[in-house]
Scaffold this active site. Structure first.
Site, PDB file in Angstrom:
ATOM      1  N   ARG A 155      42.930  30.917  59.890  1.00 32.64           N
ATOM      2  CA  ARG A 155      42.995  31.537  58.512  1.00 32.64           C
ATOM      3  C   ARG A 155      44.454  30.957  58.094  1.00 32.64           C
ATOM      4  O   ARG A 155      44.542  30.497  56.677  1.00 32.64           O
ATOM      5  CB  ARG A 155      43.467  33.200  58.696  1.00 32.64           C
TER       6      ARG A 155
ATOM      7  N   LEU B  90      43.766  36.224  49.684  1.00 29.98           N
ATOM      8  CA  LEU B  90      44.645  35.024  49.789  1.00 29.98           C
ATOM      9  C   LEU B  90      45.852  35.277  50.541  1.00 29.98           C
ATOM     10  O   LEU B  90      46.336  36.161  50.554  1.00 29.98           O
ATOM     11  CB  LEU B  90      45.091  34.728  48.006  1.00 29.98           C
TER      12      LEU B  90
ATOM     13  N   ASN C 123      43.573  38.607  39.408  1.00 31.32           N
ATOM     14  CA  ASN C 123      42.278  38.997  40.177  1.00 31.32           C
ATOM     15  C   ASN C 123      41.756  40.007  39.162  1.00 31.32           C
ATOM     16  O   ASN C 123      42.394  40.811  38.273  1.00 31.32           O
ATOM     17  CB  ASN C 123      42.618  39.596  41.335  1.00 31.32           C
TER      18      ASN C 123
ATOM     19  N   HIS D  58      38.765  43.134  39.317  1.00 33.50           N
ATOM     20  CA  HIS D  58      38.444  43.973  40.275  1.00 33.50           C
ATOM     21  C   HIS D  58      37.564  45.034  39.873  1.00 33.50           C
ATOM     22  O   HIS D  58      38.087  45.678  38.785  1.00 33.50           O
ATOM     23  CB  HIS D  58      39.470  44.619  41.119  1.00 33.50           C
TER      24      HIS D  58
ATOM     25  N   ASP E  11      49.395  40.202  44.703  1.00 35.96           N
ATOM     26  CA  ASP E  11      50.464  40.339  45.888  1.00 35.96           C
ATOM     27  C   ASP E  11      49.884  40.346  47.151  1.00 35.96           C
ATOM     28  O   ASP E  11      48.476  40.075  47.417  1.00 35.96           O
ATOM     29  CB  ASP E  11      51.477  41.468  45.508  1.00 35.96           C
TER      30      ASP E  11
ATOM     31  N   GLY F 165      49.106  42.498  49.386  1.00 36.26           N
ATOM     32  CA  GLY F 165      48.405  43.566  49.635  1.00 36.26           C
ATOM     33  C   GLY F 165      46.717  43.327  49.149  1.00 36.26           C
ATOM     34  O   GLY F 165      46.449  42.358  48.421  1.00 36.26           O
TER      35      GLY F 165
HETATM   36  C1  GAR Z   1      33.029  40.925  39.851  1.00 40.22           C
HETATM   37  O1  GAR Z   1      32.659  42.393  39.459  1.00 40.22           O
HETATM   38  C2  GAR Z   1      34.480  40.977  40.234  1.00 40.22           C
HETATM   39  O2  GAR Z   1      35.267  41.963  39.961  1.00 40.22           O
HETATM   40  C3  GAR Z   1      34.061  41.409  41.442  1.00 40.22           C
HETATM   41  O3  GAR Z   1      32.809  40.512  42.057  1.00 40.22           O
HETATM   42  C4  GAR Z   1      32.354  40.494  40.981  1.00 40.22           C
HETATM   43  C5  GAR Z   1      31.837  38.815  40.565  1.00 40.22           C
HETATM   44  O4  GAR Z   1      31.088  38.573  39.623  1.00 40.22           O
HETATM   45  N1  GAR Z   1      35.087  41.385  42.792  1.00 40.22           N
HETATM   46  C6  GAR Z   1      35.525  41.848  43.754  1.00 40.22           C
HETATM   47  O5  GAR Z   1      34.558  42.829  44.143  1.00 40.22           O
HETATM   48  C7  GAR Z   1      36.731  41.557  44.557  1.00 40.22           C
HETATM   49  N2  GAR Z   1      36.978  42.600  45.435  1.00 40.22           N
HETATM   50  P1  GAR Z   1      30.862  37.286  38.980  1.00 40.22           P
HETATM   51  O6  GAR Z   1      30.588  36.357  40.155  1.00 40.22           O
HETATM   52  O7  GAR Z   1      29.154  37.408  38.227  1.00 40.22           O
HETATM   53  O8  GAR Z   1      31.796  36.842  38.096  1.00 40.22           O
END
Ligand code: GAR
Length: 199
Positions: free
Chosen positions: A70, A98, A110, A112, A144, A146
């Site tokens: 990794r 990351l 990011n 979320h 960050d 976490g």
């Molecule tokens: C989004 O809702 C994003 O927040 C989520 O994946 C989706 C991607 O949609 N990310 C996570 O869950 C990260 N933990 P997209 O590929 O259509 O942009």
């Protein structure tokens, strides 16, 4: 620091793992104030990469499984990103944590699909539904070390409706999430223009 694009704007790199609708929102946004100079992924064959290819944007794939550890993957991804000298890296549905090499070399935003600090991790929408919350949403935050713990930049709220499934709720969240991400990147880019040494 960052290299201006041929259009004279700062460049950003977007990381994706799936359908890439957040990436598409950035590509389609008028007056974003910066350009997507590359799109990276942790896997092949995803719509997010095809969206970039259709837009004529360079792509790269950096798979964990192609590296002995990794930590080696983290170094390889950091080197790939550094080649584009992005003002920021945007993790838009990138389903990997990351590592220190990437985070040490780049500012990463990011997006979320939950109202952090509630429901961090890879199954945020499922976890929020299972908990029985009546309001959830999405969060843009600095990354960050976490898991979804970095400083919050913006959030949008979405009501949970009777009969919502993980899919239906996620789709409604993503409508707001795309607007949020565009607003955040546009606001950041406006700040870069004001920094004499940022371009
Ligand atoms: C989004 O809702 C994003 O927040 C989520 O994946 C989706 C991607 O949609 N990310 C996570 O869950 C990260 N933990 P997209 O590929 O259509 O942009």
């Amino acid at each position: 620091m960052t290299t201006p694009t041929p259009a004279g704007r700062p460049g950003i790199v977007v990381l994706v793992s799936g359908s890439g609708t957040n990436l598409q929102a950035l590509l389609d946004a008028p007056d974003l104030g910066c350009d997507v100079v590359a799109v990276g992924a942790d896997r092949d064959g995803i719509e997010g990469l095809r969206r970039a290819e259709r837009a004529g944007i360079p792509t790269f794939v950096c798979r964990v499984g192609d590296h002995p550890s990794r930590a080696d993957w983290d170094l390889a991804l950091a080197a790939e990103l550094a080649g584009y000298r992005p003002a920021v890296v945007v993790s838009a549905g990138f389903m990997k944590i990351l590592g220190p090499a990437v985070l040490g070399g780049h500012r990463v935003v990011n997006t979320h699909p939950a109202l952090l600090p509630s429901f961090p991790g890879a199954h945020a929408v499922r976890d929020a539904l299972a908990h029985g919350v009546r309001v959830t949403g999405c969060t843009c935050h600095w990354v960050d070390a976490g898991v979804d713990t970095g400083p919050i930049i913006d959030q949008r709220a979405v009501r949970v409706e009777e009969g919502d499934t993980e899919e239906s709720l996620h789709e409604r969240i993503k409508v707001l999430e795309r607007d949020m991400l565009v607003d955040v990147v546009r606001a950041l880019a406006a700040g870069w223009k004001a920094e004499p040494d940022a371009g």
